[in-house]
Scaffold this motif. Sequence first.
Motif, short mmCIF file in Angstrom:
data_model
loop_
_atom_site.label_atom_id
_atom_site.label_comp_id
_atom_site.label_asym_id
_atom_site.label_seq_id
_atom_site.Cartn_x
_atom_site.Cartn_y
_atom_site.Cartn_z
N ALA A 96 11.69 7.32 -9.76
CA ALA A 96 10.48 8.07 -10.10
C ALA A 96 10.68 9.57 -9.88
O ALA A 96 10.34 10.39 -10.74
N LEU A 97 11.23 9.93 -8.73
CA LEU A 97 11.32 11.35 -8.38
C LEU A 97 12.47 12.04 -9.12
O LEU A 97 12.27 13.05 -9.80
N GLU A 124 17.39 15.51 0.62
CA GLU A 124 18.13 15.24 -0.61
C GLU A 124 17.61 16.03 -1.81
O GLU A 124 18.39 16.60 -2.57
N LEU A 125 16.29 16.04 -2.03
CA LEU A 125 15.77 16.75 -3.20
C LEU A 125 16.01 18.26 -3.13
O LEU A 125 16.42 18.86 -4.13
N PRO A 126 15.79 18.91 -1.97
CA PRO A 126 16.03 20.35 -1.93
C PRO A 126 17.47 20.75 -2.24
O PRO A 126 17.70 21.78 -2.88
N ARG A 127 18.44 19.93 -1.86
CA ARG A 127 19.84 20.31 -2.15
C ARG A 127 20.15 20.18 -3.64
O ARG A 127 21.16 20.72 -4.11
N MET A 235 12.48 7.26 -16.67
CA MET A 235 12.84 6.66 -15.38
C MET A 235 13.85 5.54 -15.56
O MET A 235 14.83 5.43 -14.80
N LEU A 236 13.63 4.69 -16.56
CA LEU A 236 14.54 3.57 -16.79
C LEU A 236 15.93 4.08 -17.19
O LEU A 236 16.94 3.57 -16.69
#
Length: 400
Positions: A96-97, A124-127, A235-236
């Motif tokens: 999703a993200l 994880e997302l910020p990097r 997403m898939l």
Amino acid sequence: MARHEHGDMMPTTPVRRTAWPASSSRPVGTPLQPSVVYAAESPDRLDDLYEGRDRGYSYAREAHPNAEVLATKIDALEGASGGFVVGSGMAAVTAALMGLLEDGDHLIGADQLYGRSLRMLGTELPRLGIATSLADPTDVAAMEAAIRPETKMILIEVVSNPTLRVADLDGIAALCKRHGILLAVDNTFTTPRAIRPFEHGADIVIHSVTKLLAGHSDATLGYVVARDPELNARMLGFAVTLGLTASPFDCWLAERGVYSFELRYDRAEENARALADHLHGLPGMERVVYPGRTDHPDHNRIDALLGTRTGNMVTFEIAGGREAANRLVRAAQNIAFAPTLGDIGTTLSHPATSSHRALTPEGRAALGLSEGSFRVSVGVEPAELLCAEFEAAVRAAAGG
């Protein structure tokens, strides 16, 4: 090659694959199909499969029958269409993200989420260039204050893990609609038995199927679905490319669990109400949090949002810190001390040493978690047995 009586070719060596036997009847139990690949009749027919002119399978990383059967059942529970199953609950969060956000986007997460979800947002997302911030999901004004021009999504749990605070789902959904922001809801704790987030304005629904839906601690899976088919396809595609594949065997096990899900949920919810009331007031008990109790901080919102569907999760806090926590766990010998939830039997977990161990003591304290905090995933055992076992354990913790 020889022929069977029905005309199919019979292999002359056991190395050759044998066609599945034809039958005028069908199995009642879903067959387990562990095949990694599927043979096509010709290149043209394979084109038909990939381009949507025909239905079928080619490679299990992309799709397989057991995942499709399970996803269809969860779709029905959620009132959704086109959801898909992945290898774990965190794989569903990832699809999703990371499947919908990109470099330069901003995500707001509830400040009370599952520990690994918080780690994804914090590390994880910020990097990868996706900015994140946290806000109180019980306070729409706090959520709105966190919005930036580049905010693309808000992620919440209806009932937070493990603090059991209840998000202002309707208010946040209205906020997202005003600002053109996607709302992703992790419905693992509440399940569609308690609430269907799409009916309250959510755009994306996420599940750790591992938990209550499968219900037997023997299958690790996730599920995710978007209301918009285009978002669902993105997403898939991401999940297939990154190989967030669900095991056919785990899907087969989880499907069996789904058949009894509603029965298990109702019994566990009834037990949780009884246990929460019994724990309240025991010696050494600092507090008990259960959405079905009138002393819950979000009780008024719960009535409107969940009604009587207040779930199987109970949290409590005992006095005495880590030593008392150790005494309680040792005394509760018949209750599995394990970092999980949703099993058919009751399990006990300690956030400070499991789900939220990556946080500092100060970070846990900000969420209302201490060394004496426990989360109980209540199962279907007799309620009187659970009450007696927990009372004995709490008294042992208080007695030193």
